[in-house]
Design an enzyme around this catalytic site. Structure first.
Site, PDB file in Angstrom:
ATOM      1  N   GLU A   1       0.802  -1.221   0.000  1.00 20.51           N
ATOM      2  CA  GLU A   1       0.000   0.000   0.000  1.00 20.51           C
ATOM      3  C   GLU A   1       0.836   1.272   0.000  1.00 20.51           C
ATOM      4  O   GLU A   1       0.558   2.211  -0.746  1.00 20.51           O
ATOM      5  CB  GLU A   1      -0.962   0.009   1.193  1.00 20.51           C
ATOM      6  CG  GLU A   1      -2.136  -0.955   1.058  1.00 20.51           C
ATOM      7  CD  GLU A   1      -1.811  -2.386   1.463  1.00 20.51           C
ATOM      8  OE1 GLU A   1      -0.662  -2.639   1.895  1.00 20.51           O
ATOM      9  OE2 GLU A   1      -2.691  -3.252   1.367  1.00 20.51           O
TER      10      GLU A   1
ATOM     11  N   HIS B   1     -10.587  -4.028  10.765  1.00 19.76           N
ATOM     12  CA  HIS B   1     -11.150  -4.158   9.421  1.00 19.76           C
ATOM     13  C   HIS B   1     -12.407  -3.332   9.191  1.00 19.76           C
ATOM     14  O   HIS B   1     -13.123  -3.572   8.223  1.00 19.76           O
ATOM     15  CB  HIS B   1     -11.423  -5.629   9.108  1.00 19.76           C
ATOM     16  CG  HIS B   1     -10.293  -6.293   8.369  1.00 19.76           C
ATOM     17  ND1 HIS B   1      -8.998  -6.232   8.804  1.00 19.76           N
ATOM     18  CD2 HIS B   1     -10.264  -7.015   7.227  1.00 19.76           C
ATOM     19  CE1 HIS B   1      -8.231  -6.899   7.955  1.00 19.76           C
ATOM     20  NE2 HIS B   1      -8.977  -7.382   6.990  1.00 19.76           N
TER      21      HIS B   1
HETATM   22  C1  LIG Z   1      -2.241  -4.422   4.608  1.00 18.45           C
HETATM   23  C2  LIG Z   1      -3.360  -5.199   4.030  1.00 18.45           C
HETATM   24  N1  LIG Z   1      -3.713  -4.999   2.759  1.00 18.45           N
HETATM   25  C3  LIG Z   1      -4.703  -5.716   2.214  1.00 18.45           C
HETATM   26  C4  LIG Z   1      -5.364  -6.651   2.935  1.00 18.45           C
HETATM   27  C5  LIG Z   1      -6.500  -7.454   2.317  1.00 18.45           C
HETATM   28  N2  LIG Z   1      -6.132  -8.839   2.276  1.00 18.45           N
HETATM   29  C6  LIG Z   1      -6.583  -9.711   3.172  1.00 18.45           C
HETATM   30  S1  LIG Z   1      -5.941 -11.226   2.956  1.00 18.45           S
HETATM   31  C7  LIG Z   1      -5.108 -10.728   1.593  1.00 18.45           C
HETATM   32  C8  LIG Z   1      -4.291 -11.667   0.790  1.00 18.45           C
HETATM   33  C9  LIG Z   1      -3.403 -12.440   1.622  1.00 18.45           C
HETATM   34  O1  LIG Z   1      -2.681 -13.299   0.819  1.00 18.45           O
HETATM   35  P1  LIG Z   1      -1.452 -14.070   1.438  1.00 18.45           P
HETATM   36  O2  LIG Z   1      -0.670 -13.138   2.304  1.00 18.45           O
HETATM   37  O3  LIG Z   1      -0.702 -14.696   0.336  1.00 18.45           O
HETATM   38  O4  LIG Z   1      -2.101 -15.125   2.410  1.00 18.45           O
HETATM   39  P2  LIG Z   1      -3.240 -16.199   2.110  1.00 18.45           P
HETATM   40  O5  LIG Z   1      -4.535 -15.506   2.264  1.00 18.45           O
HETATM   41  O6  LIG Z   1      -3.025 -16.715   0.742  1.00 18.45           O
HETATM   42  O7  LIG Z   1      -3.068 -17.219   3.170  1.00 18.45           O
HETATM   43  C10 LIG Z   1      -5.298  -9.389   1.356  1.00 18.45           C
HETATM   44  C11 LIG Z   1      -4.686  -8.649   0.253  1.00 18.45           C
HETATM   45  C12 LIG Z   1      -4.993  -6.805   4.266  1.00 18.45           C
HETATM   46  N3  LIG Z   1      -5.597  -7.681   5.064  1.00 18.45           N
HETATM   47  N4  LIG Z   1      -3.987  -6.088   4.790  1.00 18.45           N
END
Ligand SMILES: Cc1ncc(C[n+]2csc(CCOP(=O)(O)OP(=O)(O)O)c2C)c(N)n1
Lengths: 376, 333
Positions: free
Chosen positions: A79, A148
């Site tokens: 971000e 959130h």
């Molecule tokens: C700083 C931030 N930006 C965006 C999000 C929205 N978000 C929630 S889960 C996620 C993806 C997470 O992917 P990953 O870290 O690969 O973990 P996975 O869900 O695949 O276990 C995002 C972008 C967030 N929670 N925090």
């Protein structure tokens, strides 16, 4: 390109002539984005999940198919860095629309937003400008909890150099988004998640709603209610419940920075009573700021017939459990109570209205309507 | 042939470790299956990010940790919490928003904690706990403890600044911390190739001067073995270690459902990964190598199911937090 957009502004009269097409708030955001992209090739959209099949709650659906991969970008989970990238692109003539599914995520980008985007025009003697829009979604409910669903609009409004808009309905969402894209400054465009499904009249043609202009949604004489975003819906609900008893004047701020104080002033001058409602927190918030402005205004101070009041979130992080969150979020019943007190409605009557409204509340008021089955 | 088999036998971890891995994975699987089953009742009113399909990573890593070692996690934390020894009852009660929950209902699924197990915290803002885990390692160093700390995170977390800042500092001070990356290819519905250039994630850690280990994240024994080396490395004072595990989430990003209809990943891809079910794989090894019998494994499953039932009963029967407690714990005394 901008000139072209200028021509498309619709007056209120012209709007009335259009056939009454109703679309949702989310669709209005999408339509505004789409039309901005059509009118101005410098506009591009970027954000986590923008082209994914969920399309940011349906607000970016079809954009990639229509405008191509180069102008509709997904985003790494970066971000702060990417905000800087958008600032750079904006300096060089592009108009980014950056999208965050939750306002909480832009906390990671506060350095770029507050230190760079907000300051560069002033700090460099007006030689640079940062025309970008950052869409951020706030919300409540379904256990989104402390990280959130934060309503941190006041933090953004606090930083000099930013504009912050918070439309409460589909019409304003479209008009304000187009105005935000046209604006030569960084504009934070805040959407409340519980507004996305609400429908309203939205003209098909592009039009703008001016940034910095509040709107008197309902004229009244007893109490001035100043509100914004989703709390406007609650304020209208309260006013409906009070119909025949109290006549509140409801001002929808639409923009919280810069603030349209003149509209507030005129109303308070008339009613002498003020209730400010904000979905943000109590301390250091928007409501306190508006009350301060009214109180420090010499001509209004003498006209106040009662101490101003506010309805906000308490100074407590959002609890996840619905058993607690139902006591945490103010509803239209809290507004009714405050309005009745300001308008000197006899206590018994006020209690009866509040009680009859309470009967109508859903058992678990952590969703905007029954179609939400979580998670969202 | 026989020789090769014998060798494999020798390389296998001890039986108690193998069974530990199996029970741990099964507990996570059965718990999450039950969450998915009961979620439509709409009594667990918070987002849930299920890790079904990814159980080998938490089980394999945590099998190497002591209760002195700290663990931190992200939004997809159920597995890490349980594998680290977090209380199942307190977790389920937390999902139900109950006062008996591990965060007293204030946190929900995305904010788990069990200090008795040294599962210190999980939070959903991507990357948020990575530097915090480094801080716990710094404390262990300054307090002259032999403890290490682990940060579990997904592939998207390496895209954020916090990861780079934290790994830089950890490497600079040779801190006893493990960076455990679960690469399941997606961040929500976005494939890694839309987010990162074509290079190995481990190269990022290497560039910081951090030792890297990689393993098949659906092979509990491989995870365990790689993590064992990484833990030994970190504990010895040689500095941080980075682990990358290739794995796959079976269900939707958030929520209890299959999401193949969304179309961001193919049914074939999902099916292929389901074939690589980590529990099935370990089960075959346990039976094939005669570590245990069908009957014994059945008994483990029965015990686990009982525990899960008991936890849900406990959660459902527990009281909600009282209205008067809304402002409790705003500040520490
Ligand atoms: C700083 C931030 N930006 C965006 C999000 C929205 N978000 C929630 S889960 C996620 C993806 C997470 O992917 P990953 O870290 O690969 O973990 P996975 O869900 O695949 O276990 C995002 C972008 C967030 N929670 N925090």
């Amino acid at each position: 390109m901008l000139m072209e957009m200028e021509k498309m502004e619709t007056t209120a009269e012209a709007a009335k002539d259009e056939r009454k097409r109703k679309i949702t708030y989310a669709e209005a955001v999408l339509e505004a984005t789409d039309q901005c992209m059509q009118m101005d090739s410098s506009v591009f959209v970027i954000g986590e999940g923008v082209p994914d099949p969920k399309h940011i709650f349906g607000t970016t659906t079809g954009l990639r198919e229509k405008h191509g991969k180069n102008r509709v970008l997904d985003m790494p989970v970066s971000e702060n860095g990417l905000t800087g990238v958008c600032i750079g692109a904006a300096l060089k003539g592009l108009r980014p629309i950056m999208v965050h599914q939750r306002l909480d995520f832009i906390l990671l980008a506060m350095d770029q937003i507050v230190n760079n985007a907000a300051k560069w025009h002033y700090m460099f003697g007006g030689r640079l400008s940062v025309p970008m829009v950052i869409r951020a979604i706030i919300g409540q409910g379904w256990g989104q909890g402390a990280q959130h669903s934060q309503n941190l609009q006041a933090i953004l409004a606090h930083a000099p150099g930013l504009k912050v808009v918070m439309p409460s309905n589909a019409y304003d969402a479209k008009g304000l988004l187009i105005a935000s894209v046209k604006d030569n400054n960084p504009v934070i465009f805040i959407e409340h998640r519980w507004l996305h499904n609400i429908t309203g009249y939205v003209p098909e043609k592009p039009y703008t709603v001016p940034i910095g202009k509040a709107k008197v949604l309902r004229e009244g004489k007893d109490v001035t209610i100043v509100t914004s975003s989703y709390m406007t819906v609650q304020a209208m609900k309260a006013a409906n419940a009070l119909a025949g008893k109290v006549s509140p004047e409801i001002i929808d701020l639409r923009t919280i920075k810069p603030l349209d104080f003149e509209t507030i002033r005129q109303s308070v001058e008339k009613t002498g009573k003020l209730l400010v409602i904000d979905s943000g927190y109590y301390s250091g918030g928007l409501a306190g700021d508006i009350i301060a402005r009214v109180s420090e205004n010499k001509s209004l101070f003498g006209r106040l017939k009662a101490a101003p009041k506010r309805v906000t979130l308490p100074d407590i992080p959002t609890p996840t459990s619905h058993a607690l969150s139902k006591h945490y979020y103010p509803s239209h019943i809290d507004i009714i109570k405050e309005v009745c007190e300001l308008a000197n409605v006899p206590e018994g009557q006020a209690k009866a209205i509040a009680e009859s409204e309470r009967q109508k509340l859903p058992a678990k008021p952590d969703v905007p309507d029954p179609s939400f089955t979580g998670p969202f | 042939m026989e020789n090769a088999d014998d060798e494999k036998m020798e390389n296998l971890p001890d039986n108690n470790i193998l069974l530990g891995l199996y029970s741990s994975m099964l507990l996570i699987r059965r718990t999450e299956e039950r969450i998915a089953e009961l979620y439509p009742e709409q009594e667990m009113r918070c987002p849930v990010h299920l890790c079904i399909g990814q159980e080998a990573v938490p089980a394999g890593v945590c099998q190497n940790l002591t209760s002195e070692d700290s663990a931190f996690s992200n939004h997809r934390a159920h597995g890490h919490y349980l594998a680290k020894g977090g209380s199942l009852k307190a977790m389920i009660a937390e999902l139900y928003g109950k006062e008996t929950g591990c965060a007293k209902g204030r946190g929900g699924s995305m904010h788990l904690i069990d200090l008795a197990a040294n599962f210190v915290a999980s939070t959903p803002l991507v990357g948020g706990t990575i530097p915090v885990a480094v801080g716990a390692a710094l404390a262990a160093r300054m307090q002259k403890k032999n403890a290490i700390s682990v940060a579990f995170f997904g592939d998207s977390a390496v895209e954020g600044g916090a990861f780079h800042e934290a790994t830089n500092f950890a490497a600079l001070h040779r801190l006893p911390v493990l960076f455990a990356c679960e690469n399941n290819l997606y961040a929500s519905q976005t494939h890694i190739r839309e987010r990162q250039p074509e290079r190995e994630i481990t190269q990022l850690a290497k560039a910081q001067g951090i030792a890297v280990f990689k393993a098949d994240g659906n092979d509990a024994i491989a995870v365990y073995t790689a993590a064992k080396k990484a833990v030994e490395h970190a504990r010895s004072g040689a500095g941080p270690a980075f682990l990358e595990f290739a794995t796959y989430r079976w269900l939707e990003h958030v929520g209890p459902n299959d999401d193949s209809k969304l179309g961001y990943r193919t049914a074939q891809e999902i099916a292929e990964w389901k074939e690589k079910d980590p529990i099935k794989k370990l089960r075959e090894t346990l039976l094939g190598k005669r570590v245990s019998t069908e009957k014994e494994l059945e008994a483990i499953d029965e015990t686990v199911k009982k525990e899960v039932n008991e936890a849900f009963r406990f959660a459902k029967e527990s009281p909600f937090p009282a209205k008067e407690t809304l402002a409790d714990n705003l500040y520490a005394d």
